[in-house]
Design an enzyme around this catalytic site. Structure first.
Site, mmCIF file in Angstrom:
data_model
loop_
_atom_site.group_PDB
_atom_site.id
_atom_site.type_symbol
_atom_site.label_atom_id
_atom_site.label_comp_id
_atom_site.label_asym_id
_atom_site.label_seq_id
_atom_site.Cartn_x
_atom_site.Cartn_y
_atom_site.Cartn_z
ATOM 1 N N ASN A 197 0.822 -1.219 0.000
ATOM 2 C CA ASN A 197 0.000 0.000 0.000
ATOM 3 C C ASN A 197 0.855 1.268 0.000
ATOM 4 O O ASN A 197 0.328 2.382 0.000
ATOM 5 C CB ASN A 197 -0.986 0.007 1.182
ATOM 6 C CG ASN A 197 -0.270 0.069 2.520
ATOM 7 O OD1 ASN A 197 0.955 0.201 2.586
ATOM 8 N ND2 ASN A 197 -1.024 -0.024 3.602
ATOM 9 N N LEU A 198 2.168 1.084 -0.025
ATOM 10 C CA LEU A 198 3.135 2.196 -0.137
ATOM 11 C C LEU A 198 3.066 3.184 1.026
ATOM 12 O O LEU A 198 3.514 4.325 0.895
ATOM 13 C CB LEU A 198 2.988 2.921 -1.483
ATOM 14 C CG LEU A 198 3.271 2.036 -2.712
ATOM 15 C CD1 LEU A 198 3.071 2.813 -4.015
ATOM 16 C CD2 LEU A 198 4.703 1.480 -2.671
ATOM 17 N N PHE A 201 5.401 -9.568 4.557
ATOM 18 C CA PHE A 201 6.388 -8.680 5.185
ATOM 19 C C PHE A 201 5.771 -7.377 5.689
ATOM 20 O O PHE A 201 6.485 -6.517 6.201
ATOM 21 C CB PHE A 201 7.467 -8.288 4.164
ATOM 22 C CG PHE A 201 8.284 -9.432 3.632
ATOM 23 C CD1 PHE A 201 9.432 -9.847 4.290
ATOM 24 C CD2 PHE A 201 7.914 -10.089 2.471
ATOM 25 C CE1 PHE A 201 10.200 -10.887 3.801
ATOM 26 C CE2 PHE A 201 8.667 -11.143 1.973
ATOM 27 C CZ PHE A 201 9.819 -11.545 2.636
ATOM 28 N N THR A 225 9.975 -12.184 14.498
ATOM 29 C CA THR A 225 11.080 -11.368 15.023
ATOM 30 C C THR A 225 11.663 -11.949 16.301
ATOM 31 O O THR A 225 10.955 -12.614 17.080
ATOM 32 C CB THR A 225 10.572 -9.932 15.301
ATOM 33 O OG1 THR A 225 11.563 -9.213 16.049
ATOM 34 C CG2 THR A 225 9.305 -9.924 16.131
ATOM 35 N N TYR A 264 4.707 -4.551 19.808
ATOM 36 C CA TYR A 264 5.212 -5.007 18.506
ATOM 37 C C TYR A 264 5.530 -6.504 18.545
ATOM 38 O O TYR A 264 5.037 -7.288 17.735
ATOM 39 C CB TYR A 264 6.461 -4.213 18.099
ATOM 40 C CG TYR A 264 7.205 -4.833 16.960
ATOM 41 C CD1 TYR A 264 6.646 -4.875 15.688
ATOM 42 C CD2 TYR A 264 8.452 -5.438 17.149
ATOM 43 C CE1 TYR A 264 7.314 -5.484 14.634
ATOM 44 C CE2 TYR A 264 9.122 -6.041 16.100
ATOM 45 C CZ TYR A 264 8.551 -6.060 14.851
ATOM 46 O OH TYR A 264 9.206 -6.676 13.808
ATOM 47 N N ARG A 311 17.812 3.298 25.646
ATOM 48 C CA ARG A 311 16.516 3.430 24.982
ATOM 49 C C ARG A 311 15.562 2.414 25.608
ATOM 50 O O ARG A 311 15.915 1.236 25.766
ATOM 51 C CB ARG A 311 16.696 3.145 23.486
ATOM 52 C CG ARG A 311 15.501 3.442 22.627
ATOM 53 C CD ARG A 311 15.833 3.336 21.141
ATOM 54 N NE ARG A 311 16.149 1.978 20.724
ATOM 55 C CZ ARG A 311 16.396 1.608 19.470
ATOM 56 N NH1 ARG A 311 16.386 2.513 18.502
ATOM 57 N NH2 ARG A 311 16.677 0.358 19.164
HETATM 58 N N1 UFG Z 1 21.110 2.282 18.623
HETATM 59 C C1 UFG Z 1 21.818 3.364 19.087
HETATM 60 N N2 UFG Z 1 21.578 4.579 18.505
HETATM 61 C C2 UFG Z 1 20.674 4.757 17.518
HETATM 62 C C3 UFG Z 1 19.954 3.629 17.055
HETATM 63 C C4 UFG Z 1 20.210 2.406 17.642
HETATM 64 O O1 UFG Z 1 22.644 3.271 20.001
HETATM 65 O O2 UFG Z 1 20.487 5.890 17.053
HETATM 66 C C5 UFG Z 1 21.370 0.969 19.236
HETATM 67 C C6 UFG Z 1 20.150 0.390 19.895
HETATM 68 O O3 UFG Z 1 20.051 0.808 21.215
HETATM 69 C C7 UFG Z 1 20.426 -1.102 19.743
HETATM 70 C C8 UFG Z 1 21.235 -1.210 18.451
HETATM 71 O O4 UFG Z 1 21.727 0.084 18.202
HETATM 72 O O5 UFG Z 1 21.234 -1.537 20.783
HETATM 73 C C9 UFG Z 1 20.396 -1.639 17.267
HETATM 74 O O6 UFG Z 1 19.258 -0.792 17.185
HETATM 75 P P1 UFG Z 1 18.281 -0.793 15.927
HETATM 76 O O7 UFG Z 1 17.246 0.250 16.186
HETATM 77 O O8 UFG Z 1 19.061 -0.697 14.672
HETATM 78 O O9 UFG Z 1 17.655 -2.236 15.967
HETATM 79 P P2 UFG Z 1 16.853 -2.942 17.151
HETATM 80 O O10 UFG Z 1 17.763 -3.970 17.709
HETATM 81 O O11 UFG Z 1 16.232 -2.005 18.102
HETATM 82 O O12 UFG Z 1 15.631 -3.464 16.320
HETATM 83 C C10 UFG Z 1 15.597 -4.647 15.642
HETATM 84 C C11 UFG Z 1 14.619 -4.521 14.478
HETATM 85 C C12 UFG Z 1 13.242 -4.227 14.988
HETATM 86 C C13 UFG Z 1 12.868 -5.269 15.995
HETATM 87 C C14 UFG Z 1 13.887 -5.342 17.092
HETATM 88 C C15 UFG Z 1 13.605 -6.441 18.056
HETATM 89 O O13 UFG Z 1 15.056 -3.491 13.623
HETATM 90 O O14 UFG Z 1 12.332 -4.245 13.904
HETATM 91 O O15 UFG Z 1 15.157 -5.598 16.539
HETATM 92 O O16 UFG Z 1 14.332 -6.257 19.238
HETATM 93 F F1 UFG Z 1 11.690 -4.963 16.552
#
Ligand code: UFG
Length: 330
Positions: A32-33, A73, A117, A141, A282
C-alpha cells in the site's frame, strides 16, 4: 512458484522479490506504499497497491496471478510507537494479517511465509537464542508477531495451512549490486544512522546506553544481511509441500556485535569518522540478542554469506553513497 509478496516494496520484502526472480520464481507484489517505495520494485514485476486486509481485492489478485505461496512482510515495526499506539499495531499486524489468511484459505492458497522477530523472545536469560526458548515479548510489537505465530499454529492444525515463521534478528545491508537498500522514514536503525552521521547528513549518532553488562557496555545485536534473510525464505518452499506443516526458524549469523563495533565498522568502510554522543538507554532495548540458527542451517541448508559486520556495512555504504536520500532522490 507464483509468489505473492505482501509488503514487497519495503526493505526486506523488496530484497526478497529480487532474490525470488533471480531463483526463477514469479514474484507478484502487493504494497500500500505507506512505508514501501515503488522504486524498490522492478517495473516488470506485477504490482498492486492494495491494503492487505482488503479481502475482496486480495482474493482477485490471488486468483488472477494463480498464487501458490504468500510471503508476508507488511508490518509496522517501530517498537516505541507500538507502546504509545498499540491499536495501530494490533490492527495492522494482527487483524489485517487474519484477513489475509482468511482470504488465502478461502481461495485455496495454503502456503505461507511469515516475518516474525527476535522481539518475540523479550529479555532472554540465556544466549544464543534457540527456537524452543520461552517467548515473552516486552512490547506490543513483539506481542503482535507472537499472536500471529500462535494463530498460524492453530490454522495449520485446523485447516492444513503450511507455514514457516522466520524470527529475524537485525536485518541490515543492501543489495550487492547497489540497486536497492534500506530507506525508512523515520529512520531509527543503527547502521543507516551511523552512515548518515559519518557523511554529515544527520547529526552525531546517539549511542543509547554505555552501561550494559556487555564487554564494551553497549548493546549486542546479531546483524544479518537482508539477502541472506531472503534466501532462507526461498529455501523453505520444499518443506511447505506437506499440508499442516508448522515451522519456526531463527535467522541470524550468531555473531554478537556491539554498537561501538558497528561504529568502528562504519568508520573503516566509509573512511570517515562517525561523530557520536553517549545517551541514556533506549526503553525496551535488551542488552544482548543473538541467534543460534543451527536449525535453519541444517534443515533448510541455509548458508550465511555475510558472516560479519564489515561486509554487511560495505553493501549498506554502497547503496547510501549512491543514494544519499534513499529512494526519495529518484
Ligand atoms: N542504537 C543506538 N543509537 C541509535 C539507534 C540504535 O545506540 O540511534 C542501538 C540500539 O540501542 C540497539 C542497536 O543500536 O542496541 C540496534 O538498534 P536498531 O534500532 O538498529 O535495531 P533494534 O535492535 O532495536 O531493532 C531490531 C529490528 C526491529 C525489531 C527489534 C527487536 O530493527 O524491527 O530488533 O528487538 F523490533
Amino acid at each position: 512458484m507464483n509468489v505473492l509478496v505482501v509488503g514487497g516494496a519495503g526493505y526486506i520484502g523488496s530484497h526478497c522479490v529480487r532474490q525470488l526472480a533471480a531463483a526463477g520464481h514469479n514474484p507478484v507484489v502487493v504494497d500500500n506504499l505507506v512505508f514501501g517505495h515503488r522504486a524498490a520494485v522492478a517495473s516488470d514485476v506485477p504490482f498492486y497497491s492494495v491494503n492487505l486486509g482488503n479481502e475482496k481485492e486480495m482474493g482477485k489478485i490471488l486468483r488472477k496471478e494463480k498464487i501458490e505461496v504468500v510471503m508476508h512482510f507488511a508490518a509496522y515495526a517501530y517498537v516505541g510507537e507500538s507502546v504509545t499506539d498499540p491499536l495501530k499495531y494490533y490492527f495492522n499486524n494482527v487483524a489485517a494479517t487474519l484477513h489475509l489468511l482468511r482470504c488465502m484459505l478461502g481461495s485455496g492458497v495454503k502456503k505461507f511465509v511469515f516475518s516474525s522477530t527476535c522481539a518475540t523472545y523479550g529479555i532472554p536469560d540465556r544466549m544464543p537464542l534457540v527456537e524452543t526458548m520461552p517467548q515473552a515479548p516486552i512490547n506490543p510489537y513483539g506481542q503482535t508477531k507472537l499472536d500471529v505465530e500462535n494463530a498460524l499454529k492453530a490454522m495449520a492444525q485446523a485447516y492444513g495451512l503450511s507455514f514457516a515463521a522466520f524470527r529475524y534478528f537485525n536485518a541490515a545491508g543492501a543489495a550487492e549490486d547497489g540497486a536497492i537498500g534500506e530507506h525508512h522514514d523515520p529512520e531509527t536503525h543503527l547502521i543507516p544512522l551511523a552512515i548518515d552521521a559519518a557523511t554529515g547528513a544527520r547529526p552525531p549518532l546517539q549511542v543509547f546506553g554505555t552501561d550494559y553488562p556487555t564487554p564494551d557496555g553497549t548493546c549486542l545485536r546479531d546483524y544479518v544481511h537482508v539477502d541472506d534473510l531472503s534466501r532462507a525464505h526461498i529455501a523453505v518452499f520444499d518443506k511447505l509441500a506437506t499440508p499442516g506443516t508448522a515451522l519456526f526458524y531463527n535467522l541470524g549469523t550468531g555473531t554478537p556485535t556491539s554498537v561501538l563495533e558497528v561504529i568502528r565498522a562504519v568508520e573503516k568502510v566509509t573512511g570517515k569518522k562517525v561523530p557520536y554522543v553517549t545517551a541514556p538507554r533506549r526503553a525496551g532495548d535488551p542488552p544482548a540478542l543473538y541467534a543460534d540458527s543451527t536449525k535453519a542451517q541444517t534443515e533448510l541448508g541455509w548458508k550465511i554469506k555475510f558472516a560479519s559486520i564489515e561486509p554487511i556495512v560495505e553493501t549498506a555504504w554502497k547503496w547510501h553513497a549512491a543514494h544519499p536520500k534513499g529512494f526519495a532522490a529518484k
